[in-house]
Design a protein around this motif. Sequence first.
Motif, PDB file in Angstrom:
ATOM      1  N   ASP A 236      17.204   8.473  -4.717  1.00  0.00           N
ATOM      2  CA  ASP A 236      15.836   8.091  -4.343  1.00  0.00           C
ATOM      3  C   ASP A 236      15.746   6.593  -4.061  1.00  0.00           C
ATOM      4  O   ASP A 236      15.064   6.165  -3.121  1.00  0.00           O
ATOM      5  N   GLY A 237      16.432   5.806  -4.876  1.00  0.00           N
ATOM      6  CA  GLY A 237      16.428   4.361  -4.668  1.00  0.00           C
ATOM      7  C   GLY A 237      17.076   3.979  -3.352  1.00  0.00           C
ATOM      8  O   GLY A 237      16.606   3.075  -2.647  1.00  0.00           O
ATOM      9  N   VAL A 238      18.155   4.659  -3.001  1.00  0.00           N
ATOM     10  CA  VAL A 238      18.833   4.411  -1.724  1.00  0.00           C
ATOM     11  C   VAL A 238      17.889   4.713  -0.566  1.00  0.00           C
ATOM     12  O   VAL A 238      17.756   3.913   0.374  1.00  0.00           O
ATOM     13  N   LEU A 239      17.229   5.848  -0.633  1.00  0.00           N
ATOM     14  CA  LEU A 239      16.317   6.248   0.441  1.00  0.00           C
ATOM     15  C   LEU A 239      15.147   5.276   0.571  1.00  0.00           C
ATOM     16  O   LEU A 239      14.727   4.935   1.679  1.00  0.00           O
ATOM     17  N   LEU A 240      14.633   4.816  -0.560  1.00  0.00           N
ATOM     18  CA  LEU A 240      13.524   3.854  -0.523  1.00  0.00           C
ATOM     19  C   LEU A 240      13.957   2.524   0.093  1.00  0.00           C
ATOM     20  O   LEU A 240      13.229   1.938   0.899  1.00  0.00           O
ATOM     21  N   ARG A 241      15.142   2.045  -0.277  1.00  0.00           N
ATOM     22  CA  ARG A 241      15.621   0.788   0.292  1.00  0.00           C
ATOM     23  C   ARG A 241      15.850   0.916   1.793  1.00  0.00           C
ATOM     24  O   ARG A 241      15.563  -0.011   2.566  1.00  0.00           O
ATOM     25  N   MET A 242      16.360   2.055   2.222  1.00  0.00           N
ATOM     26  CA  MET A 242      16.548   2.287   3.657  1.00  0.00           C
ATOM     27  C   MET A 242      15.208   2.300   4.388  1.00  0.00           C
ATOM     28  O   MET A 242      15.073   1.729   5.475  1.00  0.00           O
ATOM     29  N   ALA A 243      14.216   2.948   3.786  1.00  0.00           N
ATOM     30  CA  ALA A 243      12.889   3.031   4.414  1.00  0.00           C
ATOM     31  C   ALA A 243      12.256   1.648   4.532  1.00  0.00           C
ATOM     32  O   ALA A 243      11.693   1.290   5.581  1.00  0.00           O
ATOM     33  N   ILE A 244      12.338   0.857   3.467  1.00  0.00           N
ATOM     34  CA  ILE A 244      11.767  -0.495   3.506  1.00  0.00           C
ATOM     35  C   ILE A 244      12.515  -1.356   4.519  1.00  0.00           C
ATOM     36  O   ILE A 244      11.917  -2.193   5.207  1.00  0.00           O
ATOM     37  N   CYS A 245      13.812  -1.136   4.629  1.00  0.00           N
ATOM     38  CA  CYS A 245      14.591  -1.859   5.641  1.00  0.00           C
ATOM     39  C   CYS A 245      14.049  -1.546   7.033  1.00  0.00           C
ATOM     40  O   CYS A 245      13.900  -2.448   7.864  1.00  0.00           O
ATOM     41  N   VAL A 265      14.575  13.941   4.436  1.00  0.00           N
ATOM     42  CA  VAL A 265      15.914  13.749   3.867  1.00  0.00           C
ATOM     43  C   VAL A 265      15.879  13.984   2.354  1.00  0.00           C
ATOM     44  O   VAL A 265      16.773  14.631   1.785  1.00  0.00           O
ATOM     45  N   ALA A 266      14.840  13.495   1.704  1.00  0.00           N
ATOM     46  CA  ALA A 266      14.705  13.668   0.250  1.00  0.00           C
ATOM     47  C   ALA A 266      14.589  15.146  -0.121  1.00  0.00           C
ATOM     48  O   ALA A 266      15.184  15.593  -1.110  1.00  0.00           O
ATOM     49  N   LYS A 267      13.830  15.901   0.661  1.00  0.00           N
ATOM     50  CA  LYS A 267      13.682  17.340   0.386  1.00  0.00           C
ATOM     51  C   LYS A 267      15.017  18.060   0.494  1.00  0.00           C
ATOM     52  O   LYS A 267      15.284  19.008  -0.242  1.00  0.00           O
ATOM     53  N   GLU A 268      15.860  17.594   1.408  1.00  0.00           N
ATOM     54  CA  GLU A 268      17.146  18.252   1.652  1.00  0.00           C
ATOM     55  C   GLU A 268      18.204  17.861   0.616  1.00  0.00           C
ATOM     56  O   GLU A 268      18.995  18.686   0.181  1.00  0.00           O
ATOM     57  N   TYR A 269      18.206  16.591   0.173  1.00  0.00           N
ATOM     58  CA  TYR A 269      19.336  16.095  -0.608  1.00  0.00           C
ATOM     59  C   TYR A 269      19.013  15.674  -2.040  1.00  0.00           C
ATOM     60  O   TYR A 269      19.926  15.551  -2.853  1.00  0.00           O
ATOM     61  N   SER A 270      17.748  15.435  -2.354  1.00  0.00           N
ATOM     62  CA  SER A 270      17.441  14.907  -3.677  1.00  0.00           C
ATOM     63  C   SER A 270      16.730  15.957  -4.534  1.00  0.00           C
ATOM     64  O   SER A 270      16.848  17.155  -4.291  1.00  0.00           O
ATOM     65  N   PRO A 272      13.510  17.990  -6.676  1.00  0.00           N
ATOM     66  CA  PRO A 272      12.212  18.543  -6.257  1.00  0.00           C
ATOM     67  C   PRO A 272      11.061  17.534  -6.277  1.00  0.00           C
ATOM     68  O   PRO A 272      10.139  17.640  -5.485  1.00  0.00           O
ATOM     69  N   LYS A 273      11.128  16.564  -7.183  1.00  0.00           N
ATOM     70  CA  LYS A 273      10.057  15.575  -7.290  1.00  0.00           C
ATOM     71  C   LYS A 273      10.284  14.347  -6.417  1.00  0.00           C
ATOM     72  O   LYS A 273       9.421  13.466  -6.341  1.00  0.00           O
ATOM     73  N   SER A 274      11.409  14.278  -5.758  1.00  0.00           N
ATOM     74  CA  SER A 274      11.771  13.068  -5.015  1.00  0.00           C
ATOM     75  C   SER A 274      10.808  12.740  -3.884  1.00  0.00           C
ATOM     76  O   SER A 274      10.423  11.582  -3.698  1.00  0.00           O
ATOM     77  N   SER A 275      10.422  13.758  -3.111  1.00  0.00           N
ATOM     78  CA  SER A 275       9.543  13.490  -1.975  1.00  0.00           C
ATOM     79  C   SER A 275       8.188  12.951  -2.441  1.00  0.00           C
ATOM     80  O   SER A 275       7.600  12.076  -1.795  1.00  0.00           O
ATOM     81  N   LEU A 276       7.708  13.454  -3.580  1.00  0.00           N
ATOM     82  CA  LEU A 276       6.439  12.953  -4.137  1.00  0.00           C
ATOM     83  C   LEU A 276       6.582  11.491  -4.548  1.00  0.00           C
ATOM     84  O   LEU A 276       5.710  10.661  -4.252  1.00  0.00           O
ATOM     85  N   PHE A 277       7.678  11.181  -5.226  1.00  0.00           N
ATOM     86  CA  PHE A 277       7.951   9.809  -5.663  1.00  0.00           C
ATOM     87  C   PHE A 277       8.080   8.867  -4.473  1.00  0.00           C
ATOM     88  O   PHE A 277       7.436   7.814  -4.412  1.00  0.00           O
ATOM     89  N   ILE A 278       8.893   9.242  -3.501  1.00  0.00           N
ATOM     90  CA  ILE A 278       9.150   8.385  -2.335  1.00  0.00           C
ATOM     91  C   ILE A 278       7.883   8.195  -1.513  1.00  0.00           C
ATOM     92  O   ILE A 278       7.570   7.075  -1.080  1.00  0.00           O
TER      93      ILE A 278
END
Length: 303
Positions: A236-245, A265-270, A272-278
């Motif tokens: 989740d942290g990786v995805l967030l940093r990529m998004a902010i980039c 991407v979060a729904k596919e790889y992370s 169940p709660k990841s998409s809500l968090f991101i």
Amino acid sequence: MQSLYAFKGGESDDLKKDETFLFHSLDSMYDLYLSMFALLTELQKKSKDYNIKFQKKLSASSTKDISASKIEDNQLLTLISDNKMLQETISKRKLNFWDLDFEYVDIIFRAILKSQLFTDYAKESENSFAADKSFIINIFTDIIAPNDKLYDYFEDKRLTWIDDLPVVNTKILKILRKLKLTSPDTALLPDLYKDEDDKVFAKELFNKTLLNSSKFTEEISAKAKNWDSERLASLDGVLLRMAICEFRKFPSIPFKVTINEYLEVAKEYSTPKSSLFINGILDKIVKEYKADNLQLKSGRGLM
């Protein structure tokens, strides 16, 4: 995402080695794509061998076994097998390893013969490219793509292939659906990158996310006080940093497009709660940008 998640260095490190890994991984995904078409080619060869052996068991007056001939004569499989450009590329990249690992071809072939899809196909009187294509698409979707033994095989074959498999299988189905008897050979050999800008984007997103990792993590932490801190060290942290980039370093990409992409991407790889968090973190960040009148985006169709 995979390359960033695997990165163990720091912002001051030479990123050349990691760039090489990134592009090697992308190129390896194309190898997986070609390997799947090599498998389809071998399935047709298997049907021919099966038919020959079956014929030897029959009397001279018996007719050809329809169950073998339907696959052997399948026009879509023939189109794939006769595509010289495709077959030469597979051979050049040494991806026709199914001769050595023939047991997996046997597993898939037997599963096809036992399926209701094949029973229905064998009974069809229609002999058309549309019917043949529909059958291959159906067995690819229901038998080949989800096969557990094939999954295990690819996992042992190359490290990155398992994560690439859903993307590659989806791409193959899209190509097969568009394929016609009159399609050029190149229809089965799509470019790995849409254009040179596409490749440059991959490199820049990778490098800029790494080089600004600390700054982006601080920005996320300020918005994630009510969340488990372990999430920032996870995917989740990786995805967030990529998004902010993308928010900060790629002004032509709309905020909404970036958010939607990373939620998928979060729904596919992370988890169940990841998409809500991101979604929650990115929504807070975008609102803050707008409140501070931080104009990072330019171009048409932006929010």
